[in-house]
Write a protein that holds these residues in place. Structure first.
Motif, mmCIF file in Angstrom:
data_model
loop_
_atom_site.group_PDB
_atom_site.id
_atom_site.type_symbol
_atom_site.label_atom_id
_atom_site.label_comp_id
_atom_site.label_asym_id
_atom_site.label_seq_id
_atom_site.Cartn_x
_atom_site.Cartn_y
_atom_site.Cartn_z
ATOM 1 N N LEU A 38 -15.690 5.598 13.916
ATOM 2 C CA LEU A 38 -14.828 4.691 13.154
ATOM 3 C C LEU A 38 -13.534 4.475 13.923
ATOM 4 O O LEU A 38 -12.884 5.442 14.337
ATOM 5 C CB LEU A 38 -14.493 5.278 11.781
ATOM 6 N N VAL A 39 -13.153 3.211 14.097
ATOM 7 C CA VAL A 39 -11.853 2.899 14.688
ATOM 8 C C VAL A 39 -10.802 3.327 13.675
ATOM 9 O O VAL A 39 -10.872 2.957 12.501
ATOM 10 C CB VAL A 39 -11.726 1.383 14.995
ATOM 11 N N VAL A 40 -9.827 4.099 14.125
ATOM 12 C CA VAL A 40 -8.830 4.651 13.202
ATOM 13 C C VAL A 40 -7.423 4.118 13.466
ATOM 14 O O VAL A 40 -6.459 4.626 12.883
ATOM 15 C CB VAL A 40 -8.834 6.203 13.230
ATOM 16 N N ASN A 41 -7.302 3.087 14.301
ATOM 17 C CA ASN A 41 -5.961 2.597 14.600
ATOM 18 C C ASN A 41 -5.805 1.084 14.528
ATOM 19 O O ASN A 41 -4.805 0.545 15.016
ATOM 20 C CB ASN A 41 -5.494 3.105 15.968
ATOM 21 N N HIS A 42 -6.740 0.394 13.922
ATOM 22 C CA HIS A 42 -6.602 -1.062 13.733
ATOM 23 C C HIS A 42 -6.782 -1.387 12.252
ATOM 24 O O HIS A 42 -7.859 -1.167 11.696
ATOM 25 C CB HIS A 42 -7.628 -1.841 14.557
ATOM 26 N N GLU A 43 -5.730 -1.905 11.638
ATOM 27 C CA GLU A 43 -5.768 -2.243 10.217
ATOM 28 C C GLU A 43 -6.328 -3.641 10.000
ATOM 29 O O GLU A 43 -6.126 -4.528 10.810
ATOM 30 C CB GLU A 43 -4.356 -2.215 9.615
ATOM 31 N N LEU A 44 -6.994 -3.803 8.869
ATOM 32 C CA LEU A 44 -7.382 -5.127 8.399
ATOM 33 C C LEU A 44 -6.224 -5.717 7.605
ATOM 34 O O LEU A 44 -5.330 -4.994 7.164
ATOM 35 C CB LEU A 44 -8.624 -5.038 7.507
ATOM 36 N N ASP A 45 -6.272 -7.005 7.397
ATOM 37 C CA ASP A 45 -5.221 -7.679 6.635
ATOM 38 C C ASP A 45 -5.554 -7.613 5.141
ATOM 39 O O ASP A 45 -5.717 -8.635 4.480
ATOM 40 C CB ASP A 45 -5.081 -9.126 7.100
ATOM 41 N N MET A 46 -5.707 -6.402 4.647
ATOM 42 C CA MET A 46 -5.945 -6.167 3.219
ATOM 43 C C MET A 46 -5.484 -4.765 2.898
ATOM 44 O O MET A 46 -5.267 -3.958 3.789
ATOM 45 C CB MET A 46 -7.416 -6.371 2.845
ATOM 46 N N ARG A 47 -5.350 -4.490 1.640
ATOM 47 C CA ARG A 47 -4.914 -3.183 1.180
ATOM 48 C C ARG A 47 -5.971 -2.589 0.270
ATOM 49 O O ARG A 47 -6.882 -3.263 -0.216
ATOM 50 C CB ARG A 47 -3.564 -3.277 0.454
ATOM 51 N N PHE A 48 -5.828 -1.301 -0.002
ATOM 52 C CA PHE A 48 -6.792 -0.556 -0.802
ATOM 53 C C PHE A 48 -6.967 -1.182 -2.185
ATOM 54 O O PHE A 48 -8.085 -1.270 -2.700
ATOM 55 C CB PHE A 48 -6.337 0.898 -0.903
ATOM 56 N N ALA A 49 -5.878 -1.676 -2.798
ATOM 57 C CA ALA A 49 -5.968 -2.314 -4.121
ATOM 58 C C ALA A 49 -6.871 -3.542 -4.069
ATOM 59 O O ALA A 49 -7.572 -3.840 -5.044
ATOM 60 C CB ALA A 49 -4.579 -2.688 -4.636
ATOM 61 N N ASP A 50 -6.879 -4.259 -2.946
ATOM 62 C CA ASP A 50 -7.769 -5.422 -2.792
ATOM 63 C C ASP A 50 -9.232 -4.997 -2.870
ATOM 64 O O ASP A 50 -10.060 -5.675 -3.481
ATOM 65 C CB ASP A 50 -7.521 -6.128 -1.453
ATOM 66 N N ILE A 51 -9.545 -3.866 -2.265
ATOM 67 C CA ILE A 51 -10.918 -3.350 -2.276
ATOM 68 C C ILE A 51 -11.306 -2.925 -3.689
ATOM 69 O O ILE A 51 -12.391 -3.252 -4.171
ATOM 70 C CB ILE A 51 -11.061 -2.160 -1.295
ATOM 71 N N LEU A 52 -10.410 -2.203 -4.347
ATOM 72 C CA LEU A 52 -10.688 -1.763 -5.719
ATOM 73 C C LEU A 52 -10.958 -2.956 -6.621
ATOM 74 O O LEU A 52 -11.892 -2.947 -7.422
ATOM 75 C CB LEU A 52 -9.514 -0.958 -6.271
ATOM 76 N N ASP A 53 -10.150 -3.989 -6.480
ATOM 77 C CA ASP A 53 -10.303 -5.190 -7.293
ATOM 78 C C ASP A 53 -11.603 -5.920 -6.949
ATOM 79 O O ASP A 53 -12.354 -6.316 -7.837
ATOM 80 C CB ASP A 53 -9.092 -6.102 -7.081
#
Length: 190
Positions: A38-53
């Motif tokens: 797993l790549v551990v140093n590149h973020e997506l343009d979303m947050r954890f709350a977006d995934i939960l929703d």
């Protein structure tokens, strides 16, 4: 074969595949059958709350009331394989029937149960959430390392969970006592 499971891969400066430029990858599996990380140093343009929703993992009002530290948790771009599938690297204080113990007291769980625990408790003390993963066929990773595509870096809990995302590449290089400036794209073989 010497397994690199539980270690990091750090992309060399001349990485030909731009999807992996300046990547730090935690290897969750490495055997004669291939490798996964797993790549551990590149973020997506979303947050954890977006995934939960998006996954409808809680009442929208409950999600809105979550503390910012949970709502705003980063979502990593784990890799180009299975980009819609979520993976959580976490401390061993969470376990489900589908938790895989990697190495160095790091576990991997890829179920909705761990996402609910991260949001609503009881959450693992340390966790990193990624969408997608990286995969290598048998012998492929070893070939890429031999061709000077990757450096290997020993495990560091601090690098995985505590170092700010934007500093993980430089921190991983620092663990080898090198910097971007001193890292040559040319390999030498004795």
């Amino acid at each position: 074969m010497n397994s690199l499971e539980g270690q990091f891969l750090v992309a060399m400066p001349d990485m030909a595949d731009e999807r992996f430029a300046e990547s730090v990858i935690f290897l969750v599996g490495h055997s004669d059958d291939g490798a996964m990380g797993l790549v551990v140093n590149h973020e997506l343009d979303m947050r954890f709350a977006d995934i939960l929703d998006e996954l409808d993992l809680g009442d929208p009002d409950m999600i809105i009331r979550l503390p910012d530290a949970i709502r705003e948790r980063a979502v990593m771009r784990g890799g180009p394989v299975e980009k819609g599938r979520g993976f959580v690297l976490h401390s061993p204080d969470f376990s489900s029937g589908n938790t895989y113990e990697v190495a160095n007291n790091i576990c991997l769980t890829a179920t909705l149960e761990v996402l609910k625990a991260m949001a609503f408790g009881p959450a693992p003390k340390a966790a990193l959430f990624a969408l997608g993963c990286c995969g290598w066929a048998p012998g492929q990773l070893e070939g890429e390392i031999a061709q000077n595509g990757w450096l290997t870096v020993p495990f560091s809990r601090e690098l995985l969970f505590e170092t700010p995302v934007e500093r993980r590449y430089d921190a991983a290089l620092g663990m080898l006592n090198i910097t971007r400036a001193t890292l040559s794209p040319d390999a030498g073989h004795a």
